[in-house]
Scaffold this motif. Structure first.
Motif, short mmCIF file in Angstrom:
data_model
loop_
_atom_site.label_atom_id
_atom_site.label_comp_id
_atom_site.label_asym_id
_atom_site.label_seq_id
_atom_site.Cartn_x
_atom_site.Cartn_y
_atom_site.Cartn_z
N ILE A 25 33.78 98.98 -28.11
CA ILE A 25 32.58 98.32 -28.62
C ILE A 25 32.71 96.80 -28.55
CG2 ILE A 25 31.21 97.92 -30.72
CD1 ILE A 25 31.82 100.85 -31.49
N GLU A 26 33.92 96.30 -28.80
CA GLU A 26 34.15 94.85 -28.81
C GLU A 26 34.66 94.31 -27.48
OE1 GLU A 26 36.80 94.21 -32.08
OE2 GLU A 26 35.23 94.51 -33.59
N ASN A 27 34.56 95.11 -26.42
CA ASN A 27 35.14 94.73 -25.14
C ASN A 27 34.36 93.68 -24.37
OD1 ASN A 27 35.97 95.68 -21.99
ND2 ASN A 27 37.58 95.73 -23.54
N GLY A 28 33.11 93.48 -24.76
CA GLY A 28 32.29 92.49 -24.06
C GLY A 28 31.29 93.10 -23.10
N TYR A 29 31.35 94.43 -22.94
CA TYR A 29 30.40 95.13 -22.08
C TYR A 29 29.21 95.56 -22.94
CZ TYR A 29 29.55 97.52 -17.63
OH TYR A 29 29.05 97.89 -16.41
N SER A 30 28.01 95.32 -22.46
CA SER A 30 26.80 95.60 -23.24
C SER A 30 26.77 97.04 -23.73
CB SER A 30 25.56 95.31 -22.40
OG SER A 30 24.40 95.73 -23.10
N LEU A 31 26.57 97.22 -25.03
CA LEU A 31 26.52 98.58 -25.60
C LEU A 31 25.36 99.39 -25.04
CD1 LEU A 31 27.45 98.22 -29.38
CD2 LEU A 31 28.78 99.25 -27.54
N ASP A 32 24.30 98.72 -24.61
CA ASP A 32 23.16 99.42 -24.01
C ASP A 32 23.53 100.08 -22.69
OD1 ASP A 32 21.52 98.66 -26.11
OD2 ASP A 32 20.84 96.83 -25.10
N LYS A 33 24.62 99.59 -22.08
CA LYS A 33 25.02 100.11 -20.77
C LYS A 33 26.18 101.11 -20.87
CE LYS A 33 23.66 95.89 -18.31
NZ LYS A 33 24.11 94.78 -17.43
N ILE A 34 26.58 101.42 -22.12
CA ILE A 34 27.73 102.32 -22.33
C ILE A 34 27.30 103.61 -23.00
CG2 ILE A 34 29.91 102.62 -23.57
CD1 ILE A 34 30.48 99.71 -23.25
N GLN A 35 27.83 104.70 -22.51
CA GLN A 35 27.69 106.01 -23.14
C GLN A 35 29.09 106.48 -23.54
OE1 GLN A 35 26.99 109.22 -20.40
NE2 GLN A 35 26.00 110.54 -21.90
N ILE A 36 29.30 106.69 -24.83
CA ILE A 36 30.61 107.16 -25.31
C ILE A 36 30.50 108.64 -25.67
CG2 ILE A 36 32.45 106.86 -27.01
CD1 ILE A 36 31.55 103.96 -27.35
N ILE A 37 31.36 109.43 -25.04
CA ILE A 37 31.35 110.89 -25.26
C ILE A 37 32.72 111.29 -25.80
CG2 ILE A 37 31.06 113.15 -24.18
CD1 ILE A 37 29.57 111.64 -21.88
N ILE A 38 32.73 111.90 -26.96
CA ILE A 38 33.98 112.38 -27.54
C ILE A 38 33.98 113.91 -27.53
CG2 ILE A 38 35.45 112.45 -29.59
CD1 ILE A 38 34.27 109.76 -30.39
N ILE A 39 34.99 114.46 -26.90
CA ILE A 39 35.18 115.92 -26.91
C ILE A 39 36.38 116.20 -27.80
CG2 ILE A 39 35.42 117.99 -25.51
CD1 ILE A 39 33.00 116.30 -24.73
N ASP A 40 36.14 116.80 -28.96
CA ASP A 40 37.24 117.06 -29.89
C ASP A 40 37.71 118.50 -29.76
OD1 ASP A 40 38.86 116.09 -32.26
OD2 ASP A 40 37.99 117.94 -33.04
N ASN A 41 39.02 118.65 -29.55
CA ASN A 41 39.61 119.98 -29.35
C ASN A 41 40.12 120.59 -30.65
OD1 ASN A 41 39.14 120.60 -26.67
ND2 ASN A 41 41.00 119.62 -25.92
N ASN A 42 39.19 120.64 -31.63
CA ASN A 42 39.48 121.31 -32.90
C ASN A 42 40.59 120.60 -33.69
OD1 ASN A 42 38.95 123.33 -34.82
ND2 ASN A 42 40.57 124.64 -34.04
N SER A 43 40.44 119.29 -33.84
CA SER A 43 41.41 118.51 -34.61
C SER A 43 41.42 118.94 -36.08
CB SER A 43 41.06 117.02 -34.53
OG SER A 43 41.22 116.53 -33.23
N LYS A 44 42.59 118.86 -36.68
CA LYS A 44 42.75 119.24 -38.08
C LYS A 44 42.95 118.02 -38.98
CE LYS A 44 42.67 123.58 -36.89
NZ LYS A 44 41.43 124.37 -37.11
N ASP A 45 42.96 116.83 -38.36
CA ASP A 45 43.16 115.62 -39.14
C ASP A 45 41.83 114.93 -39.41
OD1 ASP A 45 42.48 114.58 -36.71
OD2 ASP A 45 44.20 113.24 -36.52
N ASN A 46 41.87 113.65 -39.76
CA ASN A 46 40.65 112.93 -40.11
C ASN A 46 40.15 112.02 -38.99
OD1 ASN A 46 42.70 111.04 -40.16
ND2 ASN A 46 42.02 110.03 -42.04
N SER A 47 40.62 112.24 -37.76
CA SER A 47 40.28 111.33 -36.66
C SER A 47 38.78 111.27 -36.38
CB SER A 47 41.05 111.71 -35.39
OG SER A 47 40.89 113.07 -35.06
N ILE A 48 38.10 112.41 -36.44
CA ILE A 48 36.66 112.42 -36.16
C ILE A 48 35.88 111.75 -37.30
CG2 ILE A 48 34.64 113.93 -35.89
CD1 ILE A 48 36.33 113.60 -33.38
#
Length: 298
Positions: A25-48
């Motif tokens: 998000i803070e990389n300098g690339y416009s957020l309007d031009k970015i799609q972030i996709i998270i695929i979670d493999n059944n995590s048991k911690d609080n990462s999500i």
């Protein structure tokens, strides 16, 4: 309009995932031009949970797929590819931190230089040292032997002996290589249309080698670009299941040699010797884990 789709496969990475997202998000690339996709493999911690808090804080858009089981890395990446709409697709590990203007530098270089299939920045460990797996050759019997015996580290300036991890190359110069790390692979979407998606037979590890091999078969260039940089806190997902990680790594190496054995006469005739070699290395890795764990318990 989305230019860049970023696919992050997550499994129990704790705060590293939220740090990774923040660096995007803070990389300098416009957020309007970015799609972030998270695929979670059944995590048991609080990462999500932590990731959602970051997205809410920055009012950023994202897609989240929460699998009911750990389906493996390649299958999860392919789900992300199916959801991607960007001209460029980045496969990114959740335990990475992207330095400023990393994406714009990589994309600018790909735009100016045609026939690049994929590109990676200079990937360093948390101590700032180069993560040598970010630029490699395709594995052969010979270079794998030099790597296993650690002769490549002793003779790091020798092009033949240090071939596996290309230790003889200047880490600060742009280079065309055979393989880059699955921790950070920036790929043109039209390349994926030609090469195909990731091979789902590779559950964990080896999928980056296989995909780069397939790109080379389609005559696409693979570039190591050290003018951009990322930090990789390597193996945070694997730390919770170290023995399983050792098993999957060596199983993937056997799958790779088996998949391409008919393309190489030496592999055809020595395939079972290769299996024995990898199996020995696997059990030595198990013994090393037992040794390390025994000291932790004291």
């Amino acid at each position: 309009m989305v230019e860049l789709s970023i696919i992050i496969v997550n499994y129990n990475t704790g705060e590293y995932l939220s740090r990774c997202i923040k660096s995007i998000i803070e990389n300098g690339y416009s957020l309007d031009k970015i799609q972030i996709i998270i695929i979670d493999n059944n995590s048991k911690d609080n990462s999500i949970k932590l990731a959602k808090q970051i997205f809410k804080k920055y009012n950023a858009k994202f897609k989240l797929i929460e699998n009911s089981s750990n389906i493996g890395f390649s299958k999860a990446v392919n789900i992300g590819i199916d959801l991607s709409i960007g001209k460029y697709i980045c496969i990114l590990n959740p335990d990475t931190y992207i330095e400023k203007k990393c994406y714009s530098s990589l994309i600018d270089y790909m735009t100016l230089n045609k026939n690049i299939g994929c590109i990676t920045p200079k990937i360093v460990n948390s101590n700032g040292q180069l993560q040598i797996s970010c630029k490699r050759s395709l594995p052969t019997i010979k270079n794998s032997f030099y790597k296993f015996t650690k002769l490549d580290k002793i003779f790091s300036n020798n092009e033949i002996i240090s071939e596996y991890n290309l230790l003889h190359l200047d880490e600060d110069k742009i280079a065309q290589v055979d393989v880059i790390s699955g921790a950070f692979m920036l790929i043109k979407s039209d390349v994926i249309h030609k090469v195909g998606k990731f091979d789902e037979d590779f559950y964990l590890y080896g999928e980056d080698i296989d995909y780069c091999k397939r790109m080379k078969l389609h005559n696409f260039k693979i570039i190591y670009f050290p003018l951009a940089k990322a930090i990789h806190y390597k193996g945070k997902s694997a730390e919770s299941h170290p023995f399983a990680a050792v098993y999957h790594f060596h199983s993937s190496m056997i799958k790779y040699f088996k998949k391409y054995r008919n393309e190489n006469n030496s592999w055809k005739f020595s395939f079972y010797l290769i299996i024995v070699f990898i199996t020995i290395k696997k059990y030595l890795s198990y013994l090393n884990l037992v040794y390390k764990n025994s000291f932790k318990l004291k």
